[in-house]
Enzyme design. Sequence first.
Site, short mmCIF file in Angstrom:
data_model
loop_
_atom_site.label_atom_id
_atom_site.label_comp_id
_atom_site.label_asym_id
_atom_site.label_seq_id
_atom_site.Cartn_x
_atom_site.Cartn_y
_atom_site.Cartn_z
N GLU A 115 18.68 56.06 23.81
CA GLU A 115 17.29 55.37 24.24
C GLU A 115 16.31 56.37 24.51
OE1 GLU A 115 19.38 51.18 26.00
OE2 GLU A 115 18.36 52.66 27.29
N HIS A 234 7.33 47.58 29.42
CA HIS A 234 8.15 47.92 28.30
C HIS A 234 7.48 47.68 26.75
CE1 HIS A 234 11.81 47.72 25.68
NE2 HIS A 234 12.67 47.75 26.40
N ARG A 281 9.09 55.01 27.68
CA ARG A 281 8.40 53.69 27.41
C ARG A 281 6.86 53.71 28.03
NH1 ARG A 281 13.18 50.05 30.64
NH2 ARG A 281 14.65 50.38 29.19
N HIS A 342 7.88 45.16 33.07
CA HIS A 342 9.31 45.07 32.84
C HIS A 342 10.30 45.55 33.92
CE1 HIS A 342 13.26 45.19 30.60
NE2 HIS A 342 13.50 46.43 30.92
N ARG A 377 10.35 54.77 34.93
CA ARG A 377 11.84 54.79 34.96
C ARG A 377 12.20 55.44 33.63
NH1 ARG A 377 15.81 50.92 33.47
NH2 ARG A 377 14.18 49.18 33.13
#
Length: 512
Positions: A115, A234, A281, A342, A377
């Site tokens: 990711e 997000h 992100r 998000h 994050r």
Amino acid sequence: MNTDVLVIGAGIAGLSFAIKVAKARPDVEVMVLTKSSNDVCNTAHAQGGIAVVLDRVRDSFEQHIEDTIKAGKGLNDKKVVEMVISQAPERLSELIEWGTSFDANDEGEFELGLEGGHSQRRIVHHRDLTGLELARKLLKKAFSFPNIRFYDHFFVTDLLIAEGEPAACTGIKVLDKETRQLINISSRITFLASGGSGMVFQNTTNPSVATGDGVAMALRAGVQVSNMNFIQFHPTALYEENKHPLFLISEAVRGFGAYIVNHNGNRFLFKSDTRGELATRDIVSEAIVKELKKSGEPAVYLDCRHLNFEYFQNEFPTIVAYCLSIGIDLKTDLIPVVPASHYQCGGIDVDPEAKTSLKNLYASGECAHTGLHGANRLASNSLLEALVYSHEASGAVLLELDKVPVPEIEPQPEILHHDQEADDEIIASLRKRLNEIMTYDLIHASGKREMREGLEMLHELKDILDHYPPFNTGTVAFYELRNMVETALAVLEHAHEFSEMTKKNLPGVHYS
């Protein structure tokens, strides 16, 4: 009502904590409250997985730590990052022991996903339903303990506090949604695992229960709250007009090889970061917002048409099914996406044992601010964070529980009477206004004047809720809106202060 240990929320943070306390102390009663049903939580919506270093040849704790701090813009607490990441394999083993399954190959080796922001494949997952798998298995495990009791449809309105030196949390005040009665529940230990605040924002991927309840309760009780401006957006929420919340398209889709393109079909992310679709992100979201402002289009697109559809469908069955349900065929069509709120990286300040600034009150999960995430994050670190902090909290509570006296039961508040139909119409209008105010631009791209205007509008909403006669009548809709407005104020106040501090080269300041 009274109990030994009170848990607010039935996501991964609340349930893993409840299970550990109940298992270690069969004589202790653990009460778990949810404001909806016990299977509705942010955990159940998590598509990606859990970041765990398992391949010690290609990967290492040091690499995971570096990726986390880089994603967080260096505003992380390094000791916390080290603690959480080093515990990951052990916490994963516990989940497997409790019955959770993760995708593996024929040899039994985990299929590790990649990711954005991760330098290595280290995401363990259960297709694109990891959160749902966790929620189901943890609920099943929790139900196996006779000393865990669940109460659904109980909306927590406020913390109960005993004055003293120091002050201590002695329980909560709740609204029983069925009887419309306010009830006090006394407890020796109160554990907040109430989730995030996505519903505050214009676009969000969070479920409808994510209304900032834990943070708002903490603020009203004078508990320290930090860095609420660190709201992560997000980059790939599926764009549907007049829909709230939006359906999430997992980060793992880009890790699988999907492209982000503009309305002309051109990729544009490499202009912002050499990692392109695999940038973090915040970087991808910012690039998308700039592209949308430039083009005037409502969305950009995820392009999966070049991918092996059979493999893709096996990996992401939920995403494929949802897209088909609204007429998008991933073999031939692009997926319209926009950034959406998000994850709340800030929240209620906790120490490494999940203790808050109020005695006998603990917090874990998205409502807590641990220092792990910094300003942004890293993907798939949130479920891990909740597991680690709930584990640490359970150890601390088991050591301290017998020293905490049973609090006196508070007098019960009155039954509330109200005209729900009249309330709902007004509240829906005010809630829409709140969402119109709380945009990506206001938090991440606005100047001092825009922030000041936003704060003025939020204070007007708060004033209406505090003083307008039709309110204070006891509906859940009222209490949720009150919490969302108070949470929004904290987000914007912290954003304004952070902006001022960074101008003076003082980043990472904590706010109370």
